[in-house]
Write an enzyme that holds these catalytic residues in place. Sequence first.
Site, PDB file in Angstrom:
ATOM      1  N   TYR A   1       5.387 -13.091   5.279  1.00 23.87           N
ATOM      2  CA  TYR A   1       4.201 -12.626   4.556  1.00 23.87           C
ATOM      3  C   TYR A   1       3.860 -13.630   3.468  1.00 23.87           C
ATOM      4  O   TYR A   1       4.679 -13.917   2.595  1.00 23.87           O
ATOM      5  CB  TYR A   1       4.513 -11.246   3.964  1.00 23.87           C
ATOM      6  CG  TYR A   1       3.385 -10.512   3.297  1.00 23.87           C
ATOM      7  CD1 TYR A   1       2.059 -10.904   3.397  1.00 23.87           C
ATOM      8  CD2 TYR A   1       3.663  -9.363   2.549  1.00 23.87           C
ATOM      9  CE1 TYR A   1       1.043 -10.197   2.779  1.00 23.87           C
ATOM     10  CE2 TYR A   1       2.657  -8.643   1.922  1.00 23.87           C
ATOM     11  CZ  TYR A   1       1.341  -9.069   2.037  1.00 23.87           C
ATOM     12  OH  TYR A   1       0.350  -8.367   1.425  1.00 23.87           O
TER      13      TYR A   1
ATOM     14  N   LYS B   1       1.887 -12.741   8.286  1.00 19.94           N
ATOM     15  CA  LYS B   1       0.750 -12.027   7.714  1.00 19.94           C
ATOM     16  C   LYS B   1       0.162 -12.935   6.643  1.00 19.94           C
ATOM     17  O   LYS B   1       0.798 -13.208   5.624  1.00 19.94           O
ATOM     18  CB  LYS B   1       1.198 -10.687   7.121  1.00 19.94           C
ATOM     19  CG  LYS B   1       0.059  -9.907   6.467  1.00 19.94           C
ATOM     20  CD  LYS B   1       0.566  -8.642   5.776  1.00 19.94           C
ATOM     21  CE  LYS B   1      -0.547  -7.921   5.037  1.00 19.94           C
ATOM     22  NZ  LYS B   1      -0.047  -6.767   4.257  1.00 19.94           N
TER      23      LYS B   1
ATOM     24  N   THR C   1       0.828  -1.202   0.000  1.00 19.36           N
ATOM     25  CA  THR C   1       0.000   0.000   0.000  1.00 19.36           C
ATOM     26  C   THR C   1       0.864   1.255   0.000  1.00 19.36           C
ATOM     27  O   THR C   1       0.439   2.320  -0.442  1.00 19.36           O
ATOM     28  CB  THR C   1      -0.948  -0.003   1.212  1.00 19.36           C
ATOM     29  OG1 THR C   1      -1.648  -1.255   1.244  1.00 19.36           O
ATOM     30  CG2 THR C   1      -1.959   1.125   1.156  1.00 19.36           C
TER      31      THR C   1
END
Length: 297
Positions: free
Chosen positions: A135, A164, A47
């Site tokens: 992740y 994550k 992001t």
Amino acid sequence: MVKIEGVFPVLVTPMINEKEIDWEGFKKNIEHFINEGVTGIAINGSTGEFVSLSKEERFKAVEVAVEQVKGRITLIVGTAAETTADAIEYTQQAEKAGADAALVINSYYAHPKEHEIYEHFKAVAESVELPVMIYNNPFTSGVNISVDTILKVGRDIENITHVKESSGDIRNVRDISRQGKGSIKTFCGADDLVLESFLAGATGWISVAGNIAPRLAIDLYDSVQKGDLETAWEIYDHLLPLCNFIEGSGKYVQIVKRAMDLQGLAGGPSRRPRLGLTEEEDAKLIDLLKSIETVKN
């Protein structure tokens, strides 16, 4: 150990124009999230357009964030890179600058095999002492890391403490949470599965929607912690249309940046090839923001 649980908005990198980062706006945004009561923030993630930033810009973002946070909340730094050597460099820089934890994904172009992913995570984590969150995001990296590999990494490498989970498979959250007790904890990385993830054992949320509605995201998490599932579902019902829009649009960066601008915070344009929202997408976002404001008030 720092507190790595709860809601962590994954911040945009605000820009004045395509070339110039809005560093004052970046500081303002961080202060906003601290005031909203988040446990922590994550920077230099997807992001945050990390792939569009230079090395110098990524380094500076860490330094600016550390200085702005001043230990008041937990700071997780995305240290992703295509090569292991570069990921080590970014992770070591984050530790030296004073970040609290690193977020590391596997190579996103080479499509490595399971044993290569294991060795990548191991090498990066062992190059530092700070906690590392690995992740799993097959939609970005092209590889869906197996539960077995994630559990092995957590068992074998002391400072790999969290994962994550962004595969969209709630079974992964369930299995890692239950089988990984004592070795690795799960964070939700799929906004449209966050309540399900909490119920399956996730202890935190790296949240895109948390940029736009941090207070609601915190209230959702807190309701689950209190066992008030009726309130949690009510909040989720209000947040889910925004989460679905973010997850399904393919324009999560542009959505968040535009929402930040609309809320009087710093967003600005994205770097190309990302372009802004269409008129239809913009109108939908404005309607969603109005709906959220009604709930907040």
